[in-house]
Scaffold this motif. Structure first.
Motif, PDB file in Angstrom:
ATOM      1  N   ALA A  56      12.581   3.164 -16.098  1.00  0.00           N
ATOM      2  CA  ALA A  56      11.230   3.075 -15.543  1.00  0.00           C
ATOM      3  C   ALA A  56      10.903   4.278 -14.670  1.00  0.00           C
ATOM      4  O   ALA A  56       9.738   4.600 -14.446  1.00  0.00           O
ATOM      5  CB  ALA A  56      11.090   1.789 -14.738  1.00  0.00           C
ATOM      6  N   TYR A  57      11.916   4.966 -14.176  1.00  0.00           N
ATOM      7  CA  TYR A  57      11.742   6.188 -13.371  1.00  0.00           C
ATOM      8  C   TYR A  57      12.929   7.083 -13.661  1.00  0.00           C
ATOM      9  O   TYR A  57      14.027   6.624 -13.960  1.00  0.00           O
ATOM     10  CB  TYR A  57      11.631   5.866 -11.875  1.00  0.00           C
ATOM     11  N   PHE A  58      12.705   8.377 -13.592  1.00  0.00           N
ATOM     12  CA  PHE A  58      13.741   9.295 -14.089  1.00  0.00           C
ATOM     13  C   PHE A  58      13.468  10.715 -13.611  1.00  0.00           C
ATOM     14  O   PHE A  58      12.365  11.047 -13.171  1.00  0.00           O
ATOM     15  CB  PHE A  58      13.768   9.269 -15.620  1.00  0.00           C
ATOM     16  N   ALA A  59      14.488  11.535 -13.721  1.00  0.00           N
ATOM     17  CA  ALA A  59      14.345  12.957 -13.431  1.00  0.00           C
ATOM     18  C   ALA A  59      13.832  13.705 -14.648  1.00  0.00           C
ATOM     19  O   ALA A  59      13.089  14.691 -14.533  1.00  0.00           O
ATOM     20  CB  ALA A  59      15.685  13.539 -12.992  1.00  0.00           C
ATOM     21  N   ALA A 361      15.219  14.436  -8.032  1.00  0.00           N
ATOM     22  CA  ALA A 361      14.041  14.202  -8.877  1.00  0.00           C
ATOM     23  C   ALA A 361      13.914  12.721  -9.223  1.00  0.00           C
ATOM     24  O   ALA A 361      12.805  12.180  -9.306  1.00  0.00           O
ATOM     25  CB  ALA A 361      14.132  15.045 -10.150  1.00  0.00           C
ATOM     26  N   GLU A 362      15.049  12.059  -9.426  1.00  0.00           N
ATOM     27  CA  GLU A 362      15.005  10.618  -9.702  1.00  0.00           C
ATOM     28  C   GLU A 362      14.452   9.860  -8.506  1.00  0.00           C
ATOM     29  O   GLU A 362      13.642   8.943  -8.652  1.00  0.00           O
ATOM     30  CB  GLU A 362      16.395  10.093 -10.047  1.00  0.00           C
ATOM     31  N   LYS A 368       7.458   7.252  -6.405  1.00  0.00           N
ATOM     32  CA  LYS A 368       6.146   7.213  -7.053  1.00  0.00           C
ATOM     33  C   LYS A 368       5.980   5.904  -7.821  1.00  0.00           C
ATOM     34  O   LYS A 368       4.907   5.275  -7.784  1.00  0.00           O
ATOM     35  CB  LYS A 368       5.994   8.413  -7.984  1.00  0.00           C
ATOM     36  N   PHE A 369       7.026   5.504  -8.516  1.00  0.00           N
ATOM     37  CA  PHE A 369       7.003   4.256  -9.289  1.00  0.00           C
ATOM     38  C   PHE A 369       6.734   3.063  -8.372  1.00  0.00           C
ATOM     39  O   PHE A 369       5.927   2.179  -8.699  1.00  0.00           O
ATOM     40  CB  PHE A 369       8.336   4.095 -10.020  1.00  0.00           C
ATOM     41  N   LYS A 370       7.381   3.015  -7.215  1.00  0.00           N
ATOM     42  CA  LYS A 370       7.194   1.897  -6.296  1.00  0.00           C
ATOM     43  C   LYS A 370       5.787   1.882  -5.713  1.00  0.00           C
ATOM     44  O   LYS A 370       5.193   0.811  -5.527  1.00  0.00           O
ATOM     45  CB  LYS A 370       8.226   1.966  -5.163  1.00  0.00           C
TER      46      LYS A 370
END
Length: 396
Positions: A56-59, A361-362, A368-370
């Motif tokens: 769901a979130y990543f570098a 970056a993660e 940002k995702f939160k």
């Protein structure tokens, strides 16, 4: 051919190149050809599906791993290493990354190093399959939170758990778990390249019998006095002590005005605790003049104790596979960057190229995702229509 003494000395100090037995980053679709789901371990309805994803979130959206995707499922997966690892004069290093994107209430995230060679049945791999090492986080409820370090010891035919638990990481970011087992019978566990536990195998696991045991022929002397306090023989119970009642009539209680002795019976005041009552009389305690202290059982050398220089040889006959066999109540755990090597330096280098390269970056992507999740939740909250309450104030 002749070599100079200087050249021979140089060769002698150059370390042997590290061997890598498996390095898996899951960045191609061919990972399914390298890994096998044990379809004969559990029924299809019980086995959860592994999802190939960056999460769901990543570098980097192209840097993928594998993720548990269905709740209340078993998860199994194994892969053959490029070559067997045989315990010898080099260390064993197991390393991989774990990320819990879910709020993990109950589920394992450990990896296993497995023997078996050509006889290893990947289709039946499961919880009963013999293993050499089980390593990694396992969380279930508030009481069961640990990083497993379990080593198989053929001499006892047992899987030995580390005696003092290592807490796992519990946030939603990736963490790098590293286990090192050294030929000098020591071990070390790293999380994100920080040492969180190290020591001698004999001290941290029950490989060996205790060095000393209680002398079976020693008995506490019959006249040994280990009673520290005794009643004071000169302390006497006060005269009339037993005549003091536990309860007395409440002196402040009065008979109700509407009470009729004829109709209601003779009125009696309620009982209350007697402030003068001090309980059963006991003599005061004094130091026992005969007290000799607590008797300690004498210890002797254990005749069954024998040091084993081969405790570290968890892969004495060769380890050939790695695998996951897990149960998860809530899915969402990601695995990536698996490495088995014989060099901590090699593992740390690989960690720099993967985990630490992606770490910042993660974290930014996660933040940002939160924030987007919070905004979405706020947007989805129903608005209260206040128009239906217009004019209601005149009714009250």
């Amino acid at each position: 051919m002749k070599f100079s003494q200087a050249f021979l000395c140089l060769v002698a100090v150059v370390p042997a190149a590290a061997d890598v037995f498996i390095k898996e980053q899951f960045n191609d679709e061919a990972w399914k050809e390298r890994w096998t789901v044990p379809s004969s371990w559990k029924s299809k309805s019980e086995l959860g599906e592994w999802k190939h994803t960056a999460g769901a979130y990543f570098a980097d959206e192209n840097d993928k791993g594998i993720q548990t995707s269905e709740n209340h499922r078993f998860y199994g997966l194994s892969a053959k290493m490029d070559k067997p690892f045989v315990s010898g004069d080099k260390e064993l290093v197991i390393q991989y990354s774990v990320r819990h994107e879910q709020k993990l209430d109950c589920g394992g995230a450990y990896i296993k190093l497995l023997p078996g060679g050509d006889a290893f049945d990947a289709d039946k791999f499961g919880g009963d399959t013999p293993y050499a090492v089980m390593f990694g986080p396992d969380i279930c409820g508030s009481a069961n939170k640990r990083t497993h370090v379990i080593l198989n010891y053929p001499a006892k035919n047992e899987n030995l758990l580390i005696n003092k638990e290592i807490p796992p990481e519990k946030d939603n970011l990736s963490h790098l778990y590293t286990l090192v087992i050294r030929p000098d019978n020591t071990f070390e566990v790293f999380v994100d390249n920080k040492s969180v536990r190290s020591g001698k195998l004999e001290d941290e696991f029950d490989f060996l019998e205790p060095k000393q045991i209680k002398d079976p022929d020693a008995k506490k002397p019959a006249d040994w006095v280990d009673t520290k306090k005794i009643p004071d023989p000169e302390d006497k119970k006060p005269e009339g002590y037993d005549d003091i009642p536990k309860e007395i009539p409440d002196p402040e209680a009065t008979k109700p005005e509407d009470w009729s002795d004829e109709d209601d019976g003779q009125w009696e005041p309620p009982m209350i605790k007697n402030p003068e009552y001090k309980g059963e009389w006991k003599p005061k305690m004094i130091d026992n003049p005969e007290y000799k202290g607590k008797w300690e059982h004498p210890m002797i050398d254990n005749p069954d104790y024998k040091y084993d220089p081969d405790m570290y040889k968890v892969c004495k006959d060769g380890c050939t596979h790695v695998g996951f066999e897990l149960w998860q109540v809530t899915a969402g755990t990601m695995f990536d960057d698996i490495l088995v090597t014989d060099s901590l330096e090699e593992a740390q280098k690989f960690g720099e190229e993967t985990f630490f390269k992606k770490k910042d970056a993660e974290k930014a992507s996660y933040d940002k995702f939160k924030e987007e999740e919070k905004k979405k939740e706020a947007d989805e909250e129903p608005e209260i229509d206040l128009s239906e309450f217009d004019g209601m104030g005149d009714e009250f």
